[in-house]
Motif scaffolding. Structure first.
Motif, PDB file in Angstrom:
ATOM      1  N   CYS A 140       0.837  -1.213   0.000  1.00 33.60           N
ATOM      2  CA  CYS A 140       0.000   0.000   0.000  1.00 33.60           C
ATOM      3  C   CYS A 140       0.867   1.256   0.000  1.00 33.60           C
ATOM      4  CB  CYS A 140      -0.922   0.002   1.215  1.00 33.60           C
ATOM      5  SG  CYS A 140      -2.166  -1.301   1.207  1.00 33.60           S
ATOM      6  N   TYR A 141       1.887   1.278   0.844  1.00 34.47           N
ATOM      7  CA  TYR A 141       2.805   2.421   0.852  1.00 34.47           C
ATOM      8  C   TYR A 141       3.486   2.568  -0.510  1.00 34.47           C
ATOM      9  CZ  TYR A 141       2.981   4.045   5.749  1.00 34.47           C
ATOM     10  OH  TYR A 141       2.707   4.622   6.973  1.00 34.47           O
ATOM     11  N   LEU A 142       3.915   1.443  -1.082  1.00 36.71           N
ATOM     12  CA  LEU A 142       4.595   1.489  -2.372  1.00 36.71           C
ATOM     13  C   LEU A 142       3.682   2.089  -3.436  1.00 36.71           C
ATOM     14  CD1 LEU A 142       7.053   0.695  -4.114  1.00 36.71           C
ATOM     15  CD2 LEU A 142       5.982  -1.551  -4.423  1.00 36.71           C
ATOM     16  N   ALA A 143       2.424   1.627  -3.478  1.00 42.96           N
ATOM     17  CA  ALA A 143       1.475   2.175  -4.452  1.00 42.96           C
ATOM     18  C   ALA A 143       1.233   3.659  -4.220  1.00 42.96           C
ATOM     19  CB  ALA A 143       0.161   1.400  -4.373  1.00 42.96           C
ATOM     20  N   ALA A 144       1.100   4.054  -2.945  1.00 43.45           N
ATOM     21  CA  ALA A 144       0.825   5.458  -2.631  1.00 43.45           C
ATOM     22  C   ALA A 144       1.994   6.351  -3.026  1.00 43.45           C
ATOM     23  CB  ALA A 144       0.522   5.596  -1.137  1.00 43.45           C
ATOM     24  N   PHE A 145       3.215   5.935  -2.695  1.00 46.48           N
ATOM     25  CA  PHE A 145       4.383   6.759  -2.993  1.00 46.48           C
ATOM     26  C   PHE A 145       4.661   6.832  -4.492  1.00 46.48           C
ATOM     27  CE2 PHE A 145       5.761   5.995   1.529  1.00 46.48           C
ATOM     28  CZ  PHE A 145       5.803   7.333   1.889  1.00 46.48           C
TER      29      PHE A 145
END
Length: 618
Positions: A140-145
């Motif tokens: 999720c963090y990877l997609a958001a960033f």
């Protein structure tokens, strides 16, 4: 007697189940013995008394029934307060009554124990569950960033729609030292385009540590700090509920994994993640039921939702064609999940898994019909937190306990989170929190990690679109399409996957209000007039009437692309001739008239001045 001894009925299946759990909880500090073999060692107690209730023998005293059970459990880690609880006025009579009620129905409660807990009520380990959740959070963090990294310069860069540097300069001039708490961000050291982009790509790299389980605790802290920093300067473009949910889950996750070799996962942090899912679902249901919207109460809201939502998917068209009974049944099912799943999640492990499975089903259906970025995946990650290693076939040796510091921090975070959640949920019922509670909520609000949730409290029943049109000669106009939001009726709405197209989302909100409701929209016109590539790339490929750049760009009330029949009817592709109106019989999807002159006037009122550019530039 070296250890205290709890004597129980060894022929009672219910007793054997729970003695197994108590042995695990007390970790060898208490001896457990069936009275069939231990009664001879305690002749002062009649054999019939042993069959009626458990007895606990300590060097200084002997207790029975509920008091004996509580005193035995007080030898477990963190349970030393149980005898003090029993000493409170009124507690002994209630505890003993409950004990007698259960003891008289032991076969029934034995079956219930196996139903809710499985073959054993012993608390299973959660190490694999924690690692799986942290990996999902990392995705999720990877997609958001990554999603933000390709947009950040156009949104809040120096040439963007809401420049972060300008926001920080204004805060520095007006707020003094309090600006560091009101805008908690690393960009006080500099908000250049390179710094903004660097934070996104650094966050993406650190999120890989969460995915791989390498230094998960420090990586979680760094990702939360960077994402909070971006949200603090992102304005409207980073104020969505999934941003708030990611920050709240991210703050809790800092305390979940071990920070040192040999440490264990924090069960307290895992329960906070479960309670976050409870809050998300419960508040999502309550805002709809308490909003007064008749379409929710009449179960017709989904007859509007699939075509009026911000970014529908191709599947939304098929769902919209379903008959009215299907929409109403879907609405009932949604409310059942949002209201019943929280109660199931608070119950023992099997019921908790059932509640998480229901939420997961709801998230998968939502992801089929609407583009919500990483929101659905993040909610699925919270569903994973409701499991344990026994479900994942990974039960092994019990790991070491989490450090005392991490346990205390988790306890403090739990007290703060639950207090705020209680008052925020009560506020949905028009209960005004007391002044100390309001001050507490206001004090922690800059962290964006203690939030209230609830999408589509009032269902949108009409659809307006703001269209940007360009011309090379001032006579022939072509719409400049957006890559993700609905537009051309010949193009099906695209799948965005985990990508969050933030300008497209905000254009949906802009169409619902006036330019004053979207202070960035005047700057959008300016940046396009200047030909800023960072902003142009937020839209789709420009359609020009000639190869040369257009000379001006009004946004006019041109016909829109979709037409929808009355609730419960069929949808079809057709051009409509006027902006939509909630009272119109066919609920047309229209274009809100918004001329270039209006945008420029609004921008000048806001103090926005574009760089002078040649007349040949858009």
């Amino acid at each position: 007697m070296k250890r205290p001894v709890l004597v129980y009925d060894g022929e009672c299946g219910f007793c054997r189940l729970w003695i197994e759990r108590w042995k695990s909880a007390t970790a060898g500090r208490v001896e457990f013995a069936p009275y069939q073999s231990a009664a001879a060692r305690h002749p002062e107690v009649a054999r019939e008394a042993f069959a009626e209730a458990v007895h606990f023998f300590e060097p200084s005293r002997t207790t029975r029934a509920a008091e004996a059970a509580l005193r035995a459990l007080s030898y477990g880690d963190g349970l030393s307060w149980l005898p003090r609880l029993y000493a409170l006025p009124g507690v002994p009579s209630v505890a003993e009554a409950v004990y007698r009620f259960v003891a008289a129905r032991r076969p029934l409660f034995s079956r219930l124990t196996r139903l809710f807990y499985g073959e054993s009520p012993v608390v299973p380990p959660v190490e694999r569950t924690s690692r799986l959740f942290m990996s999902a959070l990392g995705v999720c963090y990877l997609a958001a960033f990554v999603s933000l990294g390709v947009q950040v310069r156009g949104l809040v860069g120096s040439d963007g729609l809401l420049p972060a540097a300008g926001l920080l300069d204004a805060a520095r001039a007006q707020l003094g030292p309090s600006r560091f708490w009101l805008f908690p961000t690393v960009f006080w050291a500099g908000a250049s385009d390179a710094a903004l982009s660097g934070a996104c790509w650094l966050g993406a790299a650190l999120s890989l540590g969460l995915v791989a389980g390498v230094a998960a605790g420090p990586c979680a802290l760094a990702c939360w700090t960077l994402y909070l920093s971006l949200c603090a300067v992102g304005g409207d473009f980073l104020s969505f509920q999934w941003d708030a949910l990611l920050l709240e889950a991210g703050l809790i996750s800092i305390l979940l994994p071990a920070w040192r070799r040999g440490g264990g996962a924090s069960r307290g942090a895992l329960w906070l993640l479960r309670l976050l899912l409870v809050k998300l679902m419960l508040q999502s249901a309550l805002v709809k039921l308490l909003s007064g919207d008749e379409s929710w109460r009449g179960l017709t809201a989904l007859t509007f939702h699939y075509w009026s939502q911000p970014l529908p998917t191709p599947a939304a068209w098929w769902f919209d064609r379903a008959p009215l009974w299907f929409h109403k049944a879907s609405c009932v099912l949604m409310f059942l999940i949002e209201l019943a799943a929280p109660a199931l999640i608070l119950l023992p492990r099997r019921a908790r898994a059932l509640g998480a499975g229901a939420v997961a089903f709801l998230m998968l259906v939502i992801s089929l019909t609407g583009n919500y970025g990483f929101f659905n995946l993040l909610t699925l990650a919270l569903c994973v937190a409701c499991l344990d290693d026994r479900f994942l076939r990974g039960e092994g040796a019990a790991p070491a306990e989490p450090s005392r510091v991490r346990s205390r921090l988790a306890g403090a975070l739990a007290a703060l989170t639950l207090t705020i959640a209680l008052f925020e949920t009560a506020a949905l019922f028009s209960f005004m929190p007391p002044e100390p509670a309001r001050r507490l909520i206001g004090a922690v609000s800059p962290l964006r990690s203690f939030n209230r949730y609830g999408l589509f409290a009032v269902m949108t029943k009409a659809r307006d679109e703001v269209a940007l049109e360009v011309s090379a000669d001032g006579r022939e106009w072509r719409e400049w399409p957006f890559r993700w939001k609905p537009g051309d009726e010949r193009r099906a709405p695209p799948w965005a996957g985990l990508h969050m197209p933030r300008l497209d989302w905000q254009m949906w909100f802009a169409a619902l209000g006036t330019p004053t409701d979207s202070p960035w929209i005047g700057n959008l016109a300016f940046r396009l007039l200047e030909g800023r590539g960072t902003v142009e790339r937020l839209l789709g490929p420009r359609r020009s009437a000639a190869p040369s750049p257009p000379t001006c760009a009004p946004s006019a009330g041109r016909p829109a692309s979709l037409r929808r029949a009355a609730p419960g009817g069929r949808a079809s592709a057709a051009a409509c001739s006027s902006p939509s109106s909630p009272s119109s019989p066919d609920h047309r999807l229209g274009v809100r008239p918004c001329t270039l002159a209006k945008l420029l006037h609004f921008a000048r009122v806001q103090g926005l001045t574009p760089t002078r550019t040649p007349a040949s530039r858009l």
